[in-house]
Design a protein around this motif. Structure first.
Motif, PDB file in Angstrom:
ATOM      1  N   CYS A   1       0.843  -1.187   0.000  1.00  0.00           N
ATOM      2  CA  CYS A   1       0.000   0.000   0.000  1.00  0.00           C
ATOM      3  C   CYS A   1       0.882   1.242   0.000  1.00  0.00           C
ATOM      4  CB  CYS A   1      -0.907  -0.004   1.230  1.00  0.00           C
ATOM      5  SG  CYS A   1       0.020   0.142   2.773  1.00  0.00           S
ATOM      6  N   GLU A   2       0.251   2.385   0.014  1.00  0.00           N
ATOM      7  CA  GLU A   2       1.005   3.634   0.006  1.00  0.00           C
ATOM      8  C   GLU A   2       1.957   3.717   1.193  1.00  0.00           C
ATOM      9  OE1 GLU A   2       0.173   8.474   0.265  1.00  0.00           O
ATOM     10  OE2 GLU A   2      -1.486   7.088  -0.120  1.00  0.00           O
ATOM     11  N   ASN A   3       1.463   3.437   2.396  1.00  0.00           N
ATOM     12  CA  ASN A   3       2.326   3.552   3.566  1.00  0.00           C
ATOM     13  C   ASN A   3       3.378   2.461   3.615  1.00  0.00           C
ATOM     14  OD1 ASN A   3       1.441   5.926   4.641  1.00  0.00           O
ATOM     15  ND2 ASN A   3       0.812   5.070   6.603  1.00  0.00           N
ATOM     16  N   GLY A   4       3.025   1.260   3.150  1.00  0.00           N
ATOM     17  CA  GLY A   4       4.022   0.195   3.109  1.00  0.00           C
ATOM     18  C   GLY A   4       5.142   0.506   2.143  1.00  0.00           C
ATOM     19  N   ALA A   5       4.792   1.077   0.999  1.00  0.00           N
ATOM     20  CA  ALA A   5       5.822   1.475   0.033  1.00  0.00           C
ATOM     21  C   ALA A   5       6.683   2.594   0.610  1.00  0.00           C
ATOM     22  CB  ALA A   5       5.168   1.922  -1.267  1.00  0.00           C
ATOM     23  N   LYS A   6       6.057   3.551   1.268  1.00  0.00           N
ATOM     24  CA  LYS A   6       6.833   4.637   1.872  1.00  0.00           C
ATOM     25  C   LYS A   6       7.815   4.090   2.911  1.00  0.00           C
ATOM     26  CE  LYS A   6       3.400   8.354   1.323  1.00  0.00           C
ATOM     27  NZ  LYS A   6       2.420   9.213   2.028  1.00  0.00           N
ATOM     28  N   ALA A   7       7.370   3.134   3.729  1.00  0.00           N
ATOM     29  CA  ALA A   7       8.252   2.574   4.761  1.00  0.00           C
ATOM     30  C   ALA A   7       9.453   1.872   4.130  1.00  0.00           C
ATOM     31  CB  ALA A   7       7.464   1.599   5.636  1.00  0.00           C
ATOM     32  N   THR A   8       9.230   1.135   3.049  1.00  0.00           N
ATOM     33  CA  THR A   8      10.326   0.444   2.380  1.00  0.00           C
ATOM     34  C   THR A   8      11.285   1.436   1.742  1.00  0.00           C
ATOM     35  OG1 THR A   8       8.957  -1.505   1.973  1.00  0.00           O
ATOM     36  CG2 THR A   8      10.888  -1.211   0.558  1.00  0.00           C
TER      37      THR A   8
ATOM     38  N   ARG B   1      -3.200  10.518  13.355  1.00  0.00           N
ATOM     39  CA  ARG B   1      -2.067  10.360  12.461  1.00  0.00           C
ATOM     40  C   ARG B   1      -2.479  10.763  11.055  1.00  0.00           C
ATOM     41  NH1 ARG B   1      -2.043   7.263  16.653  1.00  0.00           N
ATOM     42  NH2 ARG B   1      -0.196   6.267  17.519  1.00  0.00           N
ATOM     43  N   SER B   2      -1.564  11.335  10.309  1.00  0.00           N
ATOM     44  CA  SER B   2      -1.858  11.675   8.923  1.00  0.00           C
ATOM     45  C   SER B   2      -1.551  10.474   8.043  1.00  0.00           C
ATOM     46  CB  SER B   2      -1.029  12.884   8.479  1.00  0.00           C
ATOM     47  OG  SER B   2       0.219  12.480   7.968  1.00  0.00           O
ATOM     48  N   ASN B   3      -1.970  10.551   6.775  1.00  0.00           N
ATOM     49  CA  ASN B   3      -1.639   9.456   5.867  1.00  0.00           C
ATOM     50  C   ASN B   3      -0.210   9.592   5.342  1.00  0.00           C
ATOM     51  OD1 ASN B   3      -2.660  11.609   3.932  1.00  0.00           O
ATOM     52  ND2 ASN B   3      -1.924  10.065   2.493  1.00  0.00           N
ATOM     53  N   ASP B   4       0.533  10.609   5.833  1.00  0.00           N
ATOM     54  CA  ASP B   4       1.930  10.796   5.450  1.00  0.00           C
ATOM     55  C   ASP B   4       2.842  10.514   6.644  1.00  0.00           C
ATOM     56  OD1 ASP B   4       3.583  11.218   3.326  1.00  0.00           O
ATOM     57  OD2 ASP B   4       3.495  13.397   3.365  1.00  0.00           O
ATOM     58  N   GLN B   5       2.423   9.574   7.479  1.00  0.00           N
ATOM     59  CA  GLN B   5       3.250   9.165   8.613  1.00  0.00           C
ATOM     60  C   GLN B   5       2.915   7.730   8.983  1.00  0.00           C
ATOM     61  OE1 GLN B   5       0.940  11.738  11.787  1.00  0.00           O
ATOM     62  NE2 GLN B   5       2.191  10.299  12.941  1.00  0.00           N
ATOM     63  N   PHE B   6       3.814   7.097   9.730  1.00  0.00           N
ATOM     64  CA  PHE B   6       3.505   5.826  10.382  1.00  0.00           C
ATOM     65  C   PHE B   6       4.040   5.914  11.799  1.00  0.00           C
ATOM     66  CE2 PHE B   6       4.121   1.419  11.681  1.00  0.00           C
ATOM     67  CZ  PHE B   6       2.863   0.914  11.405  1.00  0.00           C
ATOM     68  N   ASN B   7       3.124   5.906  12.765  1.00  0.00           N
ATOM     69  CA  ASN B   7       3.490   6.153  14.155  1.00  0.00           C
ATOM     70  C   ASN B   7       4.280   7.460  14.252  1.00  0.00           C
ATOM     71  OD1 ASN B   7       2.027   3.966  14.976  1.00  0.00           O
ATOM     72  ND2 ASN B   7       3.746   2.581  15.057  1.00  0.00           N
ATOM     73  N   THR B   8       5.496   7.455  14.805  1.00  0.00           N
ATOM     74  CA  THR B   8       6.226   8.718  14.946  1.00  0.00           C
ATOM     75  C   THR B   8       7.045   9.076  13.718  1.00  0.00           C
ATOM     76  OG1 THR B   8       8.108   7.597  15.976  1.00  0.00           O
ATOM     77  CG2 THR B   8       6.399   8.469  17.458  1.00  0.00           C
ATOM     78  N   THR B   9       7.070   8.217  12.697  1.00  0.00           N
ATOM     79  CA  THR B   9       7.823   8.511  11.482  1.00  0.00           C
ATOM     80  C   THR B   9       6.992   9.416  10.570  1.00  0.00           C
ATOM     81  OG1 THR B   9       9.021   6.419  11.569  1.00  0.00           O
ATOM     82  CG2 THR B   9       8.938   7.530   9.453  1.00  0.00           C
ATOM     83  N   ILE B  10       7.526  10.596  10.283  1.00  0.00           N
ATOM     84  CA  ILE B  10       6.817  11.578   9.459  1.00  0.00           C
ATOM     85  C   ILE B  10       7.438  11.538   8.063  1.00  0.00           C
ATOM     86  CG2 ILE B  10       6.067  13.964   9.259  1.00  0.00           C
ATOM     87  CD1 ILE B  10       5.194  12.517  11.860  1.00  0.00           C
ATOM     88  N   TYR B  11       6.676  11.073   7.069  1.00  0.00           N
ATOM     89  CA  TYR B  11       7.182  10.986   5.698  1.00  0.00           C
ATOM     90  C   TYR B  11       7.105  12.324   4.964  1.00  0.00           C
ATOM     91  CZ  TYR B  11       6.651   5.950   6.488  1.00  0.00           C
ATOM     92  OH  TYR B  11       6.736   4.673   6.991  1.00  0.00           O
ATOM     93  N   GLY B  12       6.217  13.188   5.411  1.00  0.00           N
ATOM     94  CA  GLY B  12       6.045  14.468   4.744  1.00  0.00           C
ATOM     95  C   GLY B  12       4.921  15.255   5.386  1.00  0.00           C
TER      96      GLY B  12
END
Length: 777
Positions: free
Chosen positions: A68-75, A650-661
């Motif tokens: 998914c979007e967040n899984g791809a961002k994490a990788t 949480r926004s859809n541009d983060q996962f837990n405390t990790t902020i992607y944007g």
């Protein structure tokens, strides 16, 4: 983007082109290697690489793109080309870095060398692995083991987690808090008490055989987007999806499948929820009481016609406590239910009628139920509703907490627990020839209390961003520096690494996406998904630095340097070959992990079982327990003039405390996280205006000054008296004492606060696209 009422929102569906743009933006920012695409194509597939983001299922028959979007961002985040080398730390003191944003810290890229803190220069300096291990061991040996805490985030593999828990107990404590303490510990406590199993009873196939789903407090579109595929399939076949959530989350409204060319070309959307009810934060107990009240009334009417709505045979054979619960429900006036829930009687009865008419119902929930002062009652009430019609222990039914971190559930399974009664200590004693500690360890809240009081002297962090994730951040950071030893195992720099003890080490590890070569060759690791299925994971990417070590090797290195020699504990052999660790896990947990190595790469994972799914109730009574709630509000505080209920989101541009944007696309908020979301009526009643800059102040009645400044008033669709702000930025407002009464999970979904206006209006338009870094110049 604004609606006619002025509230920000997102016009499009979840998924669709927006999801693809979100992935592309991170790929561009991280300069990720083209080989990252190959990793994504193997992600969450049998024999492939298991995502480090959420714990959603890895199906036996995957989609072409099983990410998914967040899984791809994490990788992509892990496979970035950016490097945070010793040269970076030579240029910046830790005092300076503490002024940076979370996003900018992680944008420095992957950590490359083991580092030790130098007080004279206030910098991290490079050191050797042996130097770090020996120093950590020396410090731990000098301390009372009970004064040390071994924390783990939910990413570490089963193999690492098993060794980490063993290390703690060989050292002499059960102080093993993990990220579950901050999110789903309420689940573990409540389900264990009422159905005898501490995890959900649903398996992936149940999603395709149910005819009704009831959703409570879970944001699928941002937190577990791959769930949208079975939800879309369910909606298309006519499954009724009834949602209760204070926030209208896009993923539970509409979805366009990015893997369906026709939907992408035509913009076709699937409506997910057939009913969507914006319950007040803390009002779920009342909602569930109303649902059950209607079910009892429907059963009364059915009996007059010689039928039943309740599953009388199931209730007689498998449950206890129905009479007391039924009496409480029947006596509860609708006026109280309506007042506490914020919903009309007609809305609740309309939802309840769907349940009455459905044969197979699944109850699904997230932290909107667990993170309340009375979160236990929330979950117990959902179980009550399901039990009335026998909706636990049949195909297509059950209770399904949606877990977060990829292996947070699995860590508990293999021994990461502060509760000794949940761990087979007698087996461990026999396997490894020692006397395990039997006293209860510290959970997250108790760890924080121990740090504040000075009783906790050492903190080992296996991943995560503990300091940023916990309540009382300001007080905790002040107390943190009084500890003797802090050690952080990590892939990227975060806030927790900048707040340190007298002796501090920062140890860089391989990510799950990177090839792990040990003496016996390439290694596989494993994890457990939210449906209790175990999956193997094999990585192929070249490590970010030759100086990185695996989490298994780091845990073993610290343990060897700390503990006396024990011939039954062959740390070096385990590092050489992780299959030997899996053999030990299978010996400790034979029912769940028999033939572990043989079954490691079973397509779809192998199911470790769940007694409640088999209608074997491992409760004190031997039956599923009905629970009469002691309150109708889960908040733990009373309403008062000027007091609001704050939800952290949480926004859809983060996962837990990790902020992607800085793009919360699914809520229509771009370029900032410093917002206060309020409905237009509350803005007017409070004498505020859109764009005004305000502060939030804690309204807990404990005399402690807690506040967050610089928030921009933003109109948003929320229930009256409810406001929203982003996690973890709002954490300083949460008192450490504000937690679920039984599990001590921080109650972040309903926090008492007040609003104070500040001088100044936001200069830049709120809805502009995000610009460059917000890091101080």
């Amino acid at each position: 983007m604004a609606q006619e009422d002025g509230t920000v929102h997102y016009d499009g569906p979840s998924g669709g082109w927006g999801s693809l743009r979100g992935i592309s933006s991170v790929f561009g920012k991280e300069w990720a290697t083209p080989l990252a695409i190959e990793t994504l194509m193997r992600q969450n597939k049998p024999g492939g690489f298991m995502c480090v983001s959420c714990s959603w299922a890895k199906p036996a028959s995957p989609h072409q793109f099983e990410f998914c979007e967040n899984g791809a961002k994490a990788t992509l985040w892990d496979l970035t080309s950016r490097r945070c080398t010793p040269d970076f730390f030579a240029q910046h003191t830790l005092a300076e870095l503490r002024g940076w944003k979370d996003y900018d810290l992680e944008q420095q890229g992957r950590l490359t060398h083991p580092l030790r803190y130098d007080a004279a220069t206030d910098r991290y300096l490079p050191c050797g692995w042996d130097e770090a291990f020996h120093a950590i061991g020396r410090e731990l040996r000098a301390l009372d083991p009970k004064s040390a805490v071994f924390y783990s985030s939910g990413r570490a593999s089963l193999e690492t987690s098993y060794l980490y828990a063993l290390f703690a107990r060989l050292y002499g404590h059960n102080n093993l808090p993990d990220s579950s303490n901050m999110c789903h510990e309420t689940t573990s406590v409540a389900l264990k008490q009422v159905i005898g199993a501490s995890v959900g009873t649903v398996v992936f196939d149940d999603l395709s055989s149910c005819d009704c789903m009831f959703f409570f407090g879970q944001n699928t579109g941002s937190n577990s987007p791959r769930f949208l595929h079975p939800l879309q399939e369910a909606a298309k076949r006519g499954v009724k999806i009834i949602t209760f959530n204070p926030v209208r989350e896009k993923g539970l409204e509409t979805f366009t499948n990015p893997q369906n060319p026709l939907e992408m070309l035509t913009g076709k959307e699937t409506r997910i929820s057939s009913q969507y009810h914006q319950v007040r934060p803390g009002g779920d107990i009342a909602v569930l009481m109303g649902l059950c009240k209607h079910v009892f009334a429907a059963d009364d009417a059915a009996q007059k016609k010689g039928r039943r709505v309740l599953d009388a045979d199931f209730l007689q054979s498998h449950t206890r406590g129905l009479a007391a619960f039924e009496a409480q429900v029947r006596a509860m006036p609708w006026s109280e239910i309506v007042a506490q829930s914020g919903l009309t009687r007609e809305a609740i009865e309309g939802a309840a009628q769907v349940y009455v008419e459905s044969d197979r119902t699944i109850g699904i929930y997230g932290m909107g139920l667990t993170q309340h002062a009375h979160g236990f009652e929330n979950i117990a009430m959902l179980v009550n509703l399901l039990l009335l019609k026998g909706n636990i222990g049949r195909d297509g039914t059950g209770i399904s907490p949606v877990r977060g971190h990829s292996n947070v559930q699995g860590q508990r399974t293999v021994g990461i627990s502060e509760k000794p009664e949940l761990v087979p200590l007698d087996k461990l004693a026999k396997q490894f020839g020692f006397k395990p500690p039997r006293d209860k360890g510290l959970n997250t809240v108790e760890t924080c209390e121990g740090i504040l009081s000075g009783k906790v002297r050492a903190f080992i962090g296996l991943g995560g961003n503990f300091v940023r994730a916990i309540p009382e951040r300001d007080r905790m950071e002040q107390a943190w520096t009084r500890m003797r030893l802090t050690v952080q195992v990590a892939t990227k720099l975060n806030r927790s690494h900048l707040v340190h003890g007298e002796v501090a080490y920062l140890l860089p590890c391989l990510s799950r996406a990177e090839e792990d070569i040990q003496a016996s060759g390439p290694q596989a690791v494993s994890m457990e998904d939210t449906f209790s299925c175990i999956h193997g994971s094999v990585a192929r990417r070249k490590p970010a630095s030759e100086h990185l070590r695996s989490e298994v090797a780091i845990v073993a290195g610290m343990a060897k340097a700390t503990l006396p020699l024990n011939n039954k504990v062959p740390w070096d052999d385990w590092v050489r070959d992780y299959a030997l660790i899996r053999d030990q896990i299978a010996e400790t947990y034979p029912d769940e992990f028999r033939d572990f190595n043989k079954r490691l790469f079973t397509p779809g994972g192998f199911y470790r079982g769940n007694s409640a799914r088999e209608r074997i109730w491992k409760t004190k009574s031997g039956k599923a327990e009905f629970t009469a709630p002691k309150t109708m509000s889960a908040t733990g505080f009373e309403d008062a003039p000027g007091r609001f209920r704050l939800i952290t989101m949480r926004s859809n541009d983060q996962f837990n405390t990790t902020i992607y944007g800085y793009s919360d696309r699914l809520r229509g908020i771009e370029g900032t996280r410093d917002v206060l979301l309020m409905n237009p009526g509350d803005i007017q009643r409070a004498g505020l205006r859109e764009g005004q800059v305000v502060s939030l102040l804690s309204d807990a009645e404990d005399g402690v000054d807690r506040r967050v400044h610089g928030l921009v008033v933003t109109p948003f669709s929320l229930p009256d008296g409810c406001i929203g702000g982003y996690y973890p930025e709002m954490n300083p407002l949460i008192p450490l004492s504000h937690h679920d009464e039984q599990s001590k999970t921080p109650a972040a979904k309903s926090v008492p606060v007040r609003i104070r206006a500040e001088d100044g209006i936001l200069r830049a338009p709120l809805r502009e696209p995000p610009g460059h870094s917000t890091r101080p110049a």
